[in-house]
Design a protein around this motif. Structure first.
Motif, PDB file in Angstrom:
ATOM      1  N   LEU A   1       0.772  -1.198   0.063  1.00 44.77           N
ATOM      2  CA  LEU A   1       0.006   0.028  -0.222  1.00 44.77           C
ATOM      3  C   LEU A   1       0.998   1.237   0.109  1.00 44.77           C
ATOM      4  O   LEU A   1       0.379   2.226  -0.385  1.00 44.77           O
ATOM      5  CB  LEU A   1      -0.789   0.121   1.300  1.00 44.77           C
ATOM      6  CG  LEU A   1      -2.093  -1.161   1.184  1.00 44.77           C
ATOM      7  CD1 LEU A   1      -2.861  -0.946   2.559  1.00 44.77           C
ATOM      8  CD2 LEU A   1      -2.902  -0.666  -0.131  1.00 44.77           C
ATOM      9  N   THR A   2       2.258   1.141   0.397  1.00 48.07           N
ATOM     10  CA  THR A   2       3.000   2.326   0.528  1.00 48.07           C
ATOM     11  C   THR A   2       3.556   2.691  -0.807  1.00 48.07           C
ATOM     12  O   THR A   2       4.330   3.578  -0.925  1.00 48.07           O
ATOM     13  CB  THR A   2       4.104   2.204   1.822  1.00 48.07           C
ATOM     14  OG1 THR A   2       5.092   1.296   1.263  1.00 48.07           O
ATOM     15  CG2 THR A   2       3.398   1.831   3.158  1.00 48.07           C
ATOM     16  N   ALA A   3       3.343   1.930  -1.813  1.00 47.17           N
ATOM     17  CA  ALA A   3       4.033   2.181  -3.231  1.00 47.17           C
ATOM     18  C   ALA A   3       3.670   3.481  -3.967  1.00 47.17           C
ATOM     19  O   ALA A   3       4.777   3.840  -4.559  1.00 47.17           O
ATOM     20  CB  ALA A   3       3.684   0.730  -4.054  1.00 47.17           C
ATOM     21  N   PRO A   4       2.624   4.110  -3.624  1.00 52.40           N
ATOM     22  CA  PRO A   4       2.607   5.326  -4.454  1.00 52.40           C
ATOM     23  C   PRO A   4       3.611   6.545  -4.030  1.00 52.40           C
ATOM     24  O   PRO A   4       3.652   7.515  -4.546  1.00 52.40           O
ATOM     25  CB  PRO A   4       1.360   5.951  -3.935  1.00 52.40           C
ATOM     26  CG  PRO A   4       0.514   4.648  -3.687  1.00 52.40           C
ATOM     27  CD  PRO A   4       1.597   3.790  -2.893  1.00 52.40           C
ATOM     28  N   LEU A   5       4.523   6.212  -2.793  1.00 51.84           N
ATOM     29  CA  LEU A   5       5.354   7.329  -2.353  1.00 51.84           C
ATOM     30  C   LEU A   5       6.920   6.665  -2.464  1.00 51.84           C
ATOM     31  O   LEU A   5       7.559   6.562  -1.396  1.00 51.84           O
ATOM     32  CB  LEU A   5       4.823   8.037  -1.068  1.00 51.84           C
ATOM     33  CG  LEU A   5       3.846   9.019  -1.370  1.00 51.84           C
ATOM     34  CD1 LEU A   5       2.501   8.293  -0.921  1.00 51.84           C
ATOM     35  CD2 LEU A   5       4.300  10.331  -0.407  1.00 51.84           C
ATOM     36  N   PRO A   6       7.447   6.302  -3.553  1.00 49.84           N
ATOM     37  CA  PRO A   6       8.775   5.522  -3.420  1.00 49.84           C
ATOM     38  C   PRO A   6       9.793   7.056  -3.311  1.00 49.84           C
ATOM     39  O   PRO A   6       9.485   8.128  -3.895  1.00 49.84           O
ATOM     40  CB  PRO A   6       9.024   5.044  -4.972  1.00 49.84           C
ATOM     41  CG  PRO A   6       8.081   5.644  -5.638  1.00 49.84           C
ATOM     42  CD  PRO A   6       6.756   6.108  -5.085  1.00 49.84           C
ATOM     43  N   LYS A   7      10.850   6.557  -2.891  1.00 53.50           N
ATOM     44  CA  LYS A   7      11.880   7.478  -2.842  1.00 53.50           C
ATOM     45  C   LYS A   7      12.615   7.590  -4.145  1.00 53.50           C
ATOM     46  O   LYS A   7      12.815   8.653  -4.588  1.00 53.50           O
ATOM     47  CB  LYS A   7      13.167   6.897  -1.858  1.00 53.50           C
ATOM     48  CG  LYS A   7      13.943   7.855  -1.502  1.00 53.50           C
ATOM     49  CD  LYS A   7      14.969   7.742  -0.383  1.00 53.50           C
ATOM     50  CE  LYS A   7      15.928   8.818  -0.176  1.00 53.50           C
ATOM     51  NZ  LYS A   7      16.740   8.705   1.059  1.00 53.50           N
ATOM     52  N   TRP A   8      12.882   6.373  -4.796  1.00 62.61           N
ATOM     53  CA  TRP A   8      13.306   6.335  -6.162  1.00 62.61           C
ATOM     54  C   TRP A   8      12.471   5.617  -7.091  1.00 62.61           C
ATOM     55  O   TRP A   8      12.037   4.356  -6.693  1.00 62.61           O
ATOM     56  CB  TRP A   8      14.608   5.639  -6.260  1.00 62.61           C
ATOM     57  CG  TRP A   8      15.888   6.326  -5.164  1.00 62.61           C
ATOM     58  CD1 TRP A   8      16.210   7.471  -5.255  1.00 62.61           C
ATOM     59  CD2 TRP A   8      16.285   5.905  -3.929  1.00 62.61           C
ATOM     60  NE1 TRP A   8      17.037   7.884  -4.119  1.00 62.61           N
ATOM     61  CE2 TRP A   8      16.864   6.862  -3.559  1.00 62.61           C
ATOM     62  CE3 TRP A   8      16.118   4.617  -3.278  1.00 62.61           C
ATOM     63  CZ2 TRP A   8      17.792   6.527  -2.325  1.00 62.61           C
ATOM     64  CZ3 TRP A   8      16.671   4.460  -2.238  1.00 62.61           C
ATOM     65  CH2 TRP A   8      17.503   5.389  -1.898  1.00 62.61           C
ATOM     66  N   PRO A   9      12.118   5.832  -8.424  1.00 61.38           N
ATOM     67  CA  PRO A   9      12.243   7.243  -8.628  1.00 61.38           C
ATOM     68  C   PRO A   9      10.960   7.955  -8.106  1.00 61.38           C
ATOM     69  O   PRO A   9       9.915   7.214  -7.762  1.00 61.38           O
ATOM     70  CB  PRO A   9      12.288   7.208 -10.244  1.00 61.38           C
ATOM     71  CG  PRO A   9      11.336   5.944 -10.280  1.00 61.38           C
ATOM     72  CD  PRO A   9      11.637   4.857  -9.540  1.00 61.38           C
ATOM     73  N   ARG A  10      10.958   9.302  -7.834  1.00 60.53           N
ATOM     74  CA  ARG A  10      10.039   9.945  -7.328  1.00 60.53           C
ATOM     75  C   ARG A  10       8.802   9.912  -8.140  1.00 60.53           C
ATOM     76  O   ARG A  10       8.817  10.009  -9.177  1.00 60.53           O
ATOM     77  CB  ARG A  10      10.603  11.499  -7.355  1.00 60.53           C
ATOM     78  CG  ARG A  10       9.686  12.270  -6.305  1.00 60.53           C
ATOM     79  CD  ARG A  10      10.459  13.734  -6.351  1.00 60.53           C
ATOM     80  NE  ARG A  10      10.067  14.468  -5.380  1.00 60.53           N
ATOM     81  CZ  ARG A  10      10.227  14.230  -4.027  1.00 60.53           C
ATOM     82  NH1 ARG A  10      11.297  13.606  -3.679  1.00 60.53           N
ATOM     83  NH2 ARG A  10       9.645  15.148  -3.129  1.00 60.53           N
ATOM     84  N   ASN A  11       7.595   9.824  -7.581  1.00 61.58           N
ATOM     85  CA  ASN A  11       6.556   9.677  -8.295  1.00 61.58           C
ATOM     86  C   ASN A  11       5.800  11.238  -8.591  1.00 61.58           C
ATOM     87  O   ASN A  11       5.276  11.705  -7.726  1.00 61.58           O
ATOM     88  CB  ASN A  11       5.199   8.951  -7.413  1.00 61.58           C
ATOM     89  CG  ASN A  11       3.899   8.746  -8.009  1.00 61.58           C
ATOM     90  OD1 ASN A  11       3.789   9.316  -9.023  1.00 61.58           O
ATOM     91  ND2 ASN A  11       2.937   8.185  -7.235  1.00 61.58           N
TER      92      ASN A  11
END
Length: 177
Positions: free
Chosen positions: A75-85
């Motif tokens: 569920l936390t996938a929409p805010l990755p550090k790399w690459p930025r969404n």
């Protein structure tokens, strides 16, 4: 009557009483030691059974936690550090908060450790305090970074709970001794 005879008789009576008390006491002490040994053995058996039960419980908890934590991780996938969404919008953040809430109340929250529960709450707080009108406006970098760091800390806490990122496995450490 001479005092020596009285004392000798009294001493002899006392001596017989002492011998009797010692013999009786030895039997009592022996019985008491057997009782203590039996109870100690029973306590040892109970502790062993309790440890086995807890170990089985802990293993089941770990398996269930792993399944539930994998759902939360995804569920936390929409805010990755790399690459930025770059396409992240405020409406997507609101949807993420709802998805996290649904996961929590669908039973996932039941399996969070105390520390993971605190970090989960902080992540939800970071999202909710950043929400504005539910629109398609892009999330600014400062908001993105704050939420991304909160979610990253949540993922780190999940890995700690599951012990998936230990540097060395306990059995490997024993082998190296």
């Amino acid at each position: 009557m001479p005092w020596n005879s009285l004392l000798a008789g009294a001493t002899g009576g006392v001596a017989i009483f002492i011998v009797f008390a010692v013999l009786l006491g030895q039997g009592f002490i022996s019985s008491l030691l057997k009782l203590i040994d039996t109870q100690a053995h029973q306590i040892e058996l109970r502790n062993d059974l309790l440890l086995r039960a807890m170990d089985g419980y802990d293993q089941q908890l770990a398996k269930t936690r792993e399944t539930r934590y994998l759902e939360l991780w995804a569920l936390t996938a929409p805010l990755p550090k790399w690459p930025r969404n770059q396409a992240l919008t405020f409406s997507r953040l609101e949807k993420l908060s709802t998805e996290l809430r649904d996961w929590y109340f669908a039973g996932g929250g039941l399996y969070l450790s105390q520390e993971a529960r605190k970090v989960y709450g902080a992540a939800q707080e970071a999202i909710c305090t950043s929400l504005g009108p539910g629109n398609e406006e892009a999330v600014p970098d400062s908001v993105y970074d704050a939420i991304q760091q909160a979610l990253s800390l949540l993922r780190t806490t999940l890995t700690t709970d599951l012990a998936t990122r230990r540097e060395i496995h306990a059995l490997e450490a024993i082998r190296k001794l």
